[in-house]
Scaffold this active site. Structure first.
Site, PDB file in Angstrom:
ATOM      1  N   GLN A 116       0.724  -1.311  -0.037  1.00 22.40           N
ATOM      2  CA  GLN A 116      -0.096   0.051  -0.076  1.00 22.40           C
ATOM      3  C   GLN A 116       0.632   1.386  -0.009  1.00 22.40           C
ATOM      4  O   GLN A 116       1.679   1.822  -0.962  1.00 22.40           O
ATOM      5  CB  GLN A 116      -0.685  -0.114   1.579  1.00 22.40           C
ATOM      6  CG  GLN A 116      -1.950  -1.264   1.163  1.00 22.40           C
ATOM      7  CD  GLN A 116      -2.899  -0.943   2.103  1.00 22.40           C
ATOM      8  OE1 GLN A 116      -3.189  -0.009   2.473  1.00 22.40           O
ATOM      9  NE2 GLN A 116      -3.917  -2.140   2.047  1.00 22.40           N
ATOM     10  N   VAL A 265      31.813  -6.896  20.898  1.00 20.89           N
ATOM     11  CA  VAL A 265      30.352  -7.135  19.775  1.00 20.89           C
ATOM     12  C   VAL A 265      29.918  -8.173  18.980  1.00 20.89           C
ATOM     13  O   VAL A 265      31.366  -8.629  18.722  1.00 20.89           O
ATOM     14  CB  VAL A 265      30.414  -5.785  19.720  1.00 20.89           C
ATOM     15  CG1 VAL A 265      30.802  -4.978  18.187  1.00 20.89           C
ATOM     16  CG2 VAL A 265      28.460  -5.612  19.138  1.00 20.89           C
ATOM     17  N   GLU A1281     -11.179   5.102   7.125  1.00 14.15           N
ATOM     18  CA  GLU A1281     -11.605   5.529   7.995  1.00 14.15           C
ATOM     19  C   GLU A1281     -12.084   4.189   8.899  1.00 14.15           C
ATOM     20  O   GLU A1281     -12.641   3.367  10.070  1.00 14.15           O
ATOM     21  CB  GLU A1281     -11.770   6.670   8.555  1.00 14.15           C
ATOM     22  CG  GLU A1281     -11.124   8.114   8.535  1.00 14.15           C
ATOM     23  CD  GLU A1281     -11.203   8.740   8.653  1.00 14.15           C
ATOM     24  OE1 GLU A1281     -11.004   9.801   9.531  1.00 14.15           O
ATOM     25  OE2 GLU A1281     -12.644   9.085   8.287  1.00 14.15           O
TER      26      GLU A1281
HETATM   27  C1  FAD Z   1      14.513  -5.636  18.036  1.00 11.16           C
HETATM   28  C2  FAD Z   1      14.725  -6.578  18.974  1.00 11.16           C
HETATM   29  C3  FAD Z   1      14.552  -7.081  19.320  1.00 11.16           C
HETATM   30  C4  FAD Z   1      14.474  -8.712  21.308  1.00 11.16           C
HETATM   31  N1  FAD Z   1      13.513  -9.292  20.790  1.00 11.16           N
HETATM   32  C5  FAD Z   1      13.864 -10.347  22.077  1.00 11.16           C
HETATM   33  C6  FAD Z   1      12.403 -11.069  22.764  1.00 11.16           C
HETATM   34  O1  FAD Z   1      12.626 -11.739  22.902  1.00 11.16           O
HETATM   35  N2  FAD Z   1      14.049 -12.242  23.709  1.00 11.16           N
HETATM   36  C7  FAD Z   1      15.390 -12.597  23.611  1.00 11.16           C
HETATM   37  O2  FAD Z   1      15.539 -12.423  24.753  1.00 11.16           O
HETATM   38  N3  FAD Z   1      16.171 -11.396  23.266  1.00 11.16           N
HETATM   39  C8  FAD Z   1      15.696 -10.496  22.679  1.00 11.16           C
HETATM   40  N4  FAD Z   1      16.719  -9.567  21.445  1.00 11.16           N
HETATM   41  C9  FAD Z   1      17.580  -9.437  22.554  1.00 11.16           C
HETATM   42  C10 FAD Z   1      18.982  -9.918  21.787  1.00 11.16           C
HETATM   43  O3  FAD Z   1      18.541 -11.847  22.048  1.00 11.16           O
HETATM   44  C11 FAD Z   1      19.932  -9.675  22.150  1.00 11.16           C
HETATM   45  O4  FAD Z   1      20.314  -8.189  22.178  1.00 11.16           O
HETATM   46  C12 FAD Z   1      21.321 -11.041  21.810  1.00 11.16           C
HETATM   47  O5  FAD Z   1      20.645 -11.475  21.685  1.00 11.16           O
HETATM   48  C13 FAD Z   1      22.873 -10.067  22.405  1.00 11.16           C
HETATM   49  O6  FAD Z   1      23.230 -10.946  21.741  1.00 11.16           O
HETATM   50  P1  FAD Z   1      24.421  -9.809  20.273  1.00 11.16           P
HETATM   51  O7  FAD Z   1      25.576 -10.727  19.494  1.00 11.16           O
HETATM   52  O8  FAD Z   1      23.328  -8.898  19.404  1.00 11.16           O
HETATM   53  O9  FAD Z   1      24.973  -8.889  21.507  1.00 11.16           O
HETATM   54  P2  FAD Z   1      25.896  -8.383  21.263  1.00 11.16           P
HETATM   55  O10 FAD Z   1      25.287  -6.312  21.354  1.00 11.16           O
HETATM   56  O11 FAD Z   1      27.279  -7.967  20.406  1.00 11.16           O
HETATM   57  O12 FAD Z   1      26.415  -8.015  22.559  1.00 11.16           O
HETATM   58  C14 FAD Z   1      25.765  -7.412  23.863  1.00 11.16           C
HETATM   59  C15 FAD Z   1      26.284  -7.320  25.293  1.00 11.16           C
HETATM   60  O13 FAD Z   1      27.291  -9.015  25.575  1.00 11.16           O
HETATM   61  C16 FAD Z   1      28.696  -8.780  25.417  1.00 11.16           C
HETATM   62  N5  FAD Z   1      29.560 -10.054  24.997  1.00 11.16           N
HETATM   63  C17 FAD Z   1      29.196 -10.374  23.890  1.00 11.16           C
HETATM   64  N6  FAD Z   1      29.539 -11.350  23.652  1.00 11.16           N
HETATM   65  C18 FAD Z   1      30.266 -11.582  24.759  1.00 11.16           C
HETATM   66  C19 FAD Z   1      31.061 -12.635  24.670  1.00 11.16           C
HETATM   67  N7  FAD Z   1      31.328 -13.628  24.052  1.00 11.16           N
HETATM   68  N8  FAD Z   1      31.759 -12.855  25.866  1.00 11.16           N
HETATM   69  C20 FAD Z   1      31.674 -12.013  26.948  1.00 11.16           C
HETATM   70  N9  FAD Z   1      30.973 -10.501  26.347  1.00 11.16           N
HETATM   71  C21 FAD Z   1      30.036 -10.745  25.131  1.00 11.16           C
HETATM   72  C22 FAD Z   1      28.972  -7.369  25.059  1.00 11.16           C
HETATM   73  O14 FAD Z   1      29.881  -7.143  25.278  1.00 11.16           O
HETATM   74  C23 FAD Z   1      27.368  -6.691  25.140  1.00 11.16           C
HETATM   75  O15 FAD Z   1      27.624  -6.009  26.481  1.00 11.16           O
HETATM   76  C24 FAD Z   1      16.223  -8.398  20.500  1.00 11.16           C
HETATM   77  C25 FAD Z   1      17.258  -7.382  19.997  1.00 11.16           C
HETATM   78  C26 FAD Z   1      15.925  -6.784  19.855  1.00 11.16           C
HETATM   79  C27 FAD Z   1      17.517  -5.813  19.236  1.00 11.16           C
HETATM   80  S1  FES Z   2       2.157  -0.999   3.259  1.00 11.71           S
HETATM   81 FE1  FES Z   2       3.298  -2.047   5.255  1.00 11.71          FE
HETATM   82  S2  FES Z   2       3.426   0.205   6.216  1.00 11.71           S
HETATM   83 FE2  FES Z   2       2.530   1.053   3.966  1.00 11.71          FE
END
Ligand code: FAD
Ligand code: FES
Ligand code: FES
Length: 1349
Positions: A116, A265, A1281
């Site tokens: 849309q 990270v 609407e």
């Molecule tokens: C939109 C969104 C929805 C989400 N929904 C959910 C949900 O429903 N349920 C849920 O459980 N989670 C949810 N999450 C969270 C997501 O699961 C975690 O953000 C993710 O698992 C973190 O992993 P990463 O590798 O991205 O961590 P990063 O962001 O890369 O790191 C996170 C932290 O962990 C540390 N770290 C990572 N790995 C190590 C390591 N090996 N040793 C030491 N420190 C470490 C980092 O230094 C940092 O402090 C959501 C996140 C987002 C953005």
């Molecule tokens: S068509 Fe999906 S947000 Fe507008």
């Protein structure tokens, strides 16, 4: 380490093209890199935090060890560009184009009307494309999973799914869900037509087949790069941040030892949002995503060893494989983990997020720690000094976001053990939305039972979300060891949990009683599961009544499908006349390929600057000082703007109420704009804005809620009243009187495209071009003129299209335009403003919260004799459109009911909140809901003894509505407007029939008898909705049509294309009159220079106004061309046009539509407020989980009268999309304000709009056949609407289901429920032994987490 101190070059491929960046910025994410550096604007910014999927792209990497290329989706807004070294990125532009060849995914979403406004479409396309790259013949479940992380605010998802399910290898591809492998036409069946009723909105007979040879190949250069040196150590140095990427573990440990404060990270899904959105700063970041030791997955004799950097998707796939292959007994723990992973975030996040990151983020909202702890997992932690094993339990987490890991330690892996034979495991989570939503409470539970007995050997229960970190209920577990698993244990466990689960009244997120109730309810579910398992092993446990089993079944998320029907065009309509046919949205292919341009997709103008708003942090305060000096000294900052920089007027009057652009002396809400920073880049402006120092002096009073505004008698003028009959006298005649109230919370627009504008000074006489996301560009032009002191004739607003608007882009964007224009004026340079999602939600506000207090007089048969309603809306701090919105609520309060004595008063409360504004429905949903609530409550009371005779409650609901409905052929509304309810009654009858209401009612009653913990409810409502503006002067439309010598036609009109398809309908109309194909007609933009003084595209009136104007202009042109045509009957269109040109006949014409003069005399309570009425009826069935408050929408049937539809596909799209927005409004969209008036729900992570999991698996929409409307273009009716209101059927069905639960427990069936009916409210209304164990938090002792405004 010398190589480690040199800066590396970043090499990656984007859409097959090599990109080499010498100095990439580690702070830059892929999305901004694509959009600003590479010029690929297909991926969109919707939230910047991984919460919407608009930025989805595919990343491919060569895995040397597996010798395989891996393809996966990511959220480009969270993917640091520097972490993509050696990767190939494919964006929507890379898979197909309208210029070359479409990709089948792009073609099918467009053909199925799945686009849309189109803002979500590239993300949807890339999620589906990536799925097909990995699995060319996906199942429906695959599609559901792939799209789980993509939000759409327009379509209601069903058409997207319909388009994509045509890729499924087996069944389900038919639009009606009955295809058996092929679409009906392919099948040779003809079920899509019945007489002149058609059920086919699109045809996939001639679509492009999936052709893998069309796909970009993975660049061999990257394979060689990976094979030869595995890329090596990388170091990227930015202006503020350095990112290092070690490739082996020892390098990583050395780095961690040297820089213990530098965070690791990997997926960046926790750290990224903190750094990008919350301003957290780390000068050095270590990327650990390339270290293979951290990514391994291996099986040992005790279980699974998962590398900390293993993504959640990889873990999930591995568990799925093993659960399918290994003996059940061993995998019970893995099954529980898998269940959690299935609804954890969306696919893109799971592809990026790692298990290590999830654990170490130490966030109690994250789901994995509770279940991993229950499974007694061990963490393997390593540093330069050695390694150690730590048990994953509550001791690991020292506070929110903190762990007991030493700063130099790295998590290497997690050991997840196999389950033992007599162990039983469960994981639970409850969130605001079932999927793609953080949990409110999560839990992992494991019990070991002595073989062949019911004696507890050990018990592990962990909760997340009941405290700042993971909680083990140790005492409870200890006390239950050695006990028999039975009812006594259950009672004892509840008693112990009641004491041990201590949820602080100050807990982040509030919902204190609910959290505690969930903790108990989860245990009860676990108890039941174990009982069932023991039964299966022939261990006798007392008490497993069949009706308790419903506590066990989790809701299954299904893929929506539906039946649609509409009337075919009449026999004899020329085949090339497109009016009445389900034509595709005019720009759907451009939207599906990412070619469609939105304002922020326009390339930067030479020297362009960026403006970022500085907003108030106080709700009511005097501005003592604004000090921008620190901000002005920051890199890239050009200037700071405040009221004194406005060359024209900063203050103006809007219907006698003052509005300010920048606050001058006082602020009256958190989020009010005080100033703005202008800088060279977006990031510089954002950072500098945070450094502007504002000194305030708080002022009293300050209040936010409707109740407090009533207390302070704080109301805007005018206060309106409407009445029919004599209510006071009538109350004396009735058998019963009921006084009650209903509260409806507000709603955030959450259009996928945030608000913004680009102001481009032309350098001559103050001329200014604005590219603005406005649905009322003439108003933006006017406000800019007033602000700059420049005549409107020098200001041109251009609107190509909007990524959704829903009423939110009428008023506020005019202020943003004026501020941006002021910045352009002051600097003499082009300036861009594009609000971050958080700022958009804070500044621009949304739908008004309403409180309806009512008194109703009725008789025992349900006849309603008198109703007196006082509506209060929360208008926020300025008037905006609040009084018009209140008027619309009053004008709709009768809905389809002839209440002989009806009085409504409307008061708009003035509070210290951001000013509420227009939102699809414009007060009507609130006005109507109060009346439906009255009908509902009267019915409930009529079904109670002594009146209850034979009728069930649900029958009474129907009867009470029918008795009170307008019935006569001609009726007068409560404001004395004549109308015929005939088509409303037809919709009602048709809806009951199509929904099979009576039969389903019985089935629901049966279901409720046999299920104690799940209950179903069904609800049906009629609808009468006024179309057009009650402010009569807005009811006008204008258009300009140019015919060019090559025969092509350019249509310009005053409406705005925001997804509703106004351009498509305008082209259909022009095509009919000019008799040229739609492909020869084009609409480029809405432009104040071409069509001046246009009314807003709103009030469901867009097509009525614009369509008539286009018709008028086309007819003028045809009248001029007719002589030429008559003279040369055999010539072609092009030849006629050329001949006309040669004869000096003007080939341009304006068209105008002077709509009806609607008006209302408020003194007399009468007047034709609307042009006409759109009618409909809707029936919905839901099921609730009484233990958690979760609910599932089961089925919805809608019958809608749109007159003779100009385009049934677009109209059905509007109905479904509006209805789904209504689902959000009435069930899950909850805005939370702190007691200081700060909006806390400012991202999709905190504010939940409906996702795919919220759509009823059966969503059937029928356009009423043989309906006509003599008032509007080609007998059509406005539809944008009205359907939002139908979301209330879900609300009332939930209320019925709760009543069924309460009835079982002998509780009062009359209870209050405010909207939205969230999981928390549902659960707490189903009072039972668990809720009764939870004491209410005493009011006034603790500051509540949020307040009902
Ligand atoms: C939109 C969104 C929805 C989400 N929904 C959910 C949900 O429903 N349920 C849920 O459980 N989670 C949810 N999450 C969270 C997501 O699961 C975690 O953000 C993710 O698992 C973190 O992993 P990463 O590798 O991205 O961590 P990063 O962001 O890369 O790191 C996170 C932290 O962990 C540390 N770290 C990572 N790995 C190590 C390591 N090996 N040793 C030491 N420190 C470490 C980092 O230094 C940092 O402090 C959501 C996140 C987002 C953005
Ligand atoms: S068509 Fe999906 S947000 Fe507008
Ligand atoms: S913009 Fe990336 S997920 Fe919303």
């Amino acid at each position: 380490m010398s190589s480690q101190s040199r800066c590396s070059e970043l090499i990656l491929f984007i859409n097959g093209k090599k990109i080499t960046e010498k100095n990439p910025d580690p702070e830059e994410v892929l999305l901004s890199f694509l959009r600003r550096k590479v010029g690929l604007t297909g991926a969109k910014y919707g939230c910047g935090g991984g919460g919407c999927g608009a930025c989805t792209v595919m990343v491919s990497r060569y895995d040397y060890q597996q010798n395989k290329v891996l393809h996966y989706t990511v959220n480009a807004c969270l993917q640091p560009i520097c972490t993509l070294h050696g990767a190939a990125v494919v964006t929507v532009e890379g898979i197909g184009s309208t210029k070359t060849k479409l990709h089948p995914v792009q073609e099918r979403i467009a053909k199925a009307h799945g686009s849309q406004c189109g803002f979500c479409t590239p993300g949807m396309v890339m999620s589906m494309y990536t799925l097909l790259r990995n699995k060319p013949q996906p199942t429906m479940e695959d599609i559901r999973e792939a799209l789980g992380g993509n939000l759409c605010r327009c379509t209601g998802y069903r058409p997207i799914i319909d388009g994509f399910k045509t890729f499924c290898g087996t069944s389900e591809c038919c639009q009606n869900g009955e295809g058996g492998g092929k679409c009906c036409p392919q099948n040779g069946t003809n079920s899509h037509e019945d007489g002149d009723i058609c059920q086919e909105l699109f045809c996939m007979d001639e679509v492009l087949p999936l052709d893998p040879s069309q796909d970009l190949i993975f660049p061999p250069e990257l394979m060689i790069m990976e094979k030869e040196n595995g890329v090596g150590f990388l170091r990227f140095q930015g202006e503020r941040v350095t990112l290092v990427c070690p490739v082996d573990l020892s390098d990583l440990l050395n780095l961690k030892s040297e820089h213990p404060d530098a965070p690791l990270v990997v997926g960046n899904t926790t750290l990224g949002p903190k750094m990008l959105l919350k301003g957290v700063y780390h000068p050095l970041v270590i990327y650990a995503g390339r270290i293979s030791d951290l990514k391994s997955l291996s099986w040992g004799k005790n279980g699974l060893n998962v590398g900390a950097a293993c993504t959640l998707s990889n873990l999930k796939e591995e568990l799925q494989r093993v659960v399918g292959e290994m003996e059940m007994e061993k995998t019970k723990g893995f099954q529980a983990l898998l269940q959690t992973l299935q609804c954890l975030a969306g696919k893109q996040i799971r592809n990026m997020a790692t298990i290590g990151g999830n654990i170490l983020s130490a966030n109690p909202k994250y789901d994995l720690n509770s279940i991993l702890a229950a499974l007694e997992c061990t963490l393997l932690v390593i540093s330069k000094d050695g390694s150690r094993k730590i048990l994953l339990n509550e001791k690991l987490f020292t506070d929110f976001g903190k762990t007991a890991l030493r700063p130099n330690e790295v998590l290497l892996a997690i050991d997840i053990p196999f389950s033992k034979p007599w162990e039983f495991v469960s994981a639970f989570r409850q969130a605001q939305r079932r999927e793609f939503s953080f949990s409110i409470v999560n839990s992992g539970m494991k019990v070991a039972i002595k073989k062949d007995t019911n004696l507890v050997e050990s018990l592990h229960i962990f909760y997340g979300g009941v405290g700042p970190s993971l909680v083990k209920v140790e005492h409870t577990c200890e006390q239950l060891v050695g006990r028999s698993w039975g009812e006594e244990l259950l009672a004892e466990a509840c008693r112990l949990l009641e004491d041990e689960v201590d949820v602080s009244p100050l807990i982040h997120g509030g919902k204190v009683e609910y959290r505690k109730t969930l903790a108990l309810s989860f245990f009860f579910k676990f108890y039941m599961q174990v009982v069932q398992n023991l039964h299966e092993r022939d261990v006798s446990v007392n008490g497993l009544p069949l009706e308790h089993l419903s506590a066990l079944k989790p809701f299954k998320n299904e893929v929506p499908h539906g039946h649609h029907s509409f009337q075919l065009v009449p026999d004899g309509q020329p085949i090339d006349d497109p009016v009445g046919r389900p034509k595709e949205h005019q720009a759907s292919y451009e939207q599906a390929t990412g070619e469609a341009k939105y304002y922020d997709d326009l390339p930067p103008v030479q020297g362009e600057l960026f403006v970022f708003m500085v907003t108030s942090t106080r709700a009511h305060a005097k501005l003592i000082n604004i000090d921008p000096s620190e901000a002005l000294g920051m890199s890239g900052v050009v200037t700071f703007l405040s009221a004194r920089d406005v060359p024209g007027q900063n203050k103006r009057l809007w219907f006698n109420n003052p509005e300010e652009l920048f606050a001058e002396e006082e602020v009256c809400c958190v989020g009010q704009i005080i100033g703005a920073v202008v800088a060279e880049t977006r990031e510089q402006a954002r950072r500098a804005a945070q450094k502007v120092q504002v000194t305030y002096e708080d002022i009293l009073p300050v209040f936010f809620t409707i109740e407090d505004a009533i207390h302070h008698q704080s109301f805007f003028d005018p206060q309106r009243k409407l009445q029919r009959g004599d209510v006071d006298v009538a109350f004396k005649t009735v058998e019963h009187i009921l006084e009650d109230e209903i509260y409806m919370g507000g709603q955030e627009h959450f259009y996928m495209e945030t608000q913004g504008v680009i102001a481009v000074p032309k350098g001559e006489n103050g001329e200014l071009d604005l590219f603005v996301a406005s649905q009322h560009s003439a108003y933006a032009q006017e406000i800019v003129g007033i602000t700059l002191g420049i005549d409107s004739n020098k200001i041109t607003c251009h609107v190509k299209r909007l990524g959704g608007a829903f009423g939110g882009k009428v008023m506020k964007v005019a202020n943003l335009s004026a501020i941006t224009a002021t910045a352009a004026y002051k600097t003499g340079r082009a300036v861009r403003c594009s609000l971050d999602r958080g700022d958009d939600m804070l500044i621009t506000s949304g739908r008004h919260p309403f409180l309806g207090k009512y008194k109703v007089g009725y008789n025992h048969d349900g006849t309603i004799v008198a109703v007196d309603i006082t509506y209060y809306s929360n208008g926020g701090c300025t008037l905006d459109e609040s009084s018009f919105i209140m008027e619309k609520a009053l004008l709709h309060m009768d809905n389809g009911y002839k209440i002989p004595n009806l009085r409504g008063r409307g008061l708009v409360c003035k509070t210290y909140l951001p000013s509420y504004t227009a939102f699809r429905g414009f007060g009507a949903p609130q006005g109507l809901t109060v009346m439906e609530s009255i009908l509902h409550e009267v019915a409930v009371r009529c079904a109670l003894p002594p009146h209850k005779v034979v009728l069930t409650l649900a029958c009474v609901f129907l009867q009470v509505r029918q008795i009170n409905m307008y019935q006569a052929e001609e009726c007068l509304t409560h404001h004395k407007q004549l109308f015929s309810p005939r088509d409303m009654i037809r919709c009602w009858d048709d809806c009951l029939d199509k929904a099979g209401y009576q039969e389903r009612l019985q089935a629901i009653q049966q279901f409720n008898v046999f299920n104690q913990w799940k209950k179903r409810g069904i609800s049906v409502v009629p609808l009468k909705f006024g179309v057009g503006f009650s402010k009569g002067f807005y009811n006008q439309g204008a258009a300009l049509i140019n015919i060019y010598k090559d025969g092509s036609v350019l249509v310009t009109h005053g409406g705005t294309e925001m997804g509703q398809g106004i351009n498509t309908k305008a082209i259909q109309i022009a095509s009919r009159i000019l008799r040229v194909p739609m492909s020869s007609i084009y609409i480029k933009e809405t432009c104040t220079g071409s069509v001046p003084n246009a009314a807003p595209s709103a009030a469901s009136f867009g097509t009525d106004a614009v369509g008539m104007a286009v018709k008028d202009a086309c007819e003028k042109l045809m009248r001029r061309l007719e002589p030429v045509m008559k003279t040369n009957p055999k010539s072609t269109w092009k030849q006629w046009v050329v001949e006309a040109y040669c004869q000096k006949i003007s080939l341009t014409a304006t068209g105008f539509f002077m709509g009806p003069h609607t008006s209302i005399d408020w003194e007399k309570s009468e007047g034709p407020a609307y042009y006409y009425f759109t009618f409909g009826a809707c029936c919905s069935e839901v099921e609730i989980d009484c233990l958690t408050g979760d609910h599932k929408n089961i089925r919805t049937d809608i019958v809608m009268d749109v007159g003779k539809s100009i385009n049934p596909a677009l109209d059905i799209g509007q109905i479904e999309g509006g209805f789904v927005q209504g689902i959000g409004l009435y069930t899950i969209e909850e805005l939370e304000f702190s007691s200081e008036g700060v909006l806390m729900t400012r991202s999709p992570s905190q504010y939940k709009i409906p996702a795919l999991c919220d759509i009823p698996p059966q969503l059937n929409v029928h356009l009423l056949a043989n309906a006509e409307n003599p008032y509007a273009i080609y007998m059509s009716k406005g539809i944008g609407e009205p359907p939002v209101f139908f979301g209330c059927t879900i609300f009332f069905a939930i209320k019925e289901a709760i009543a069924a639960a309460r009835r079982d427990r002998g509780l009062d069936e009359t209870f209050s429920l405010s909207s939205p009916a969230t999981a928390e409210k549902i659960r707490m209304a189903c009072i039972d032994q668990f809720t009764q164990k939870v004491p209410c938090t005493k009011e006034g002792i603790f500051k509540p987490w949020s307040i009902n405004v």
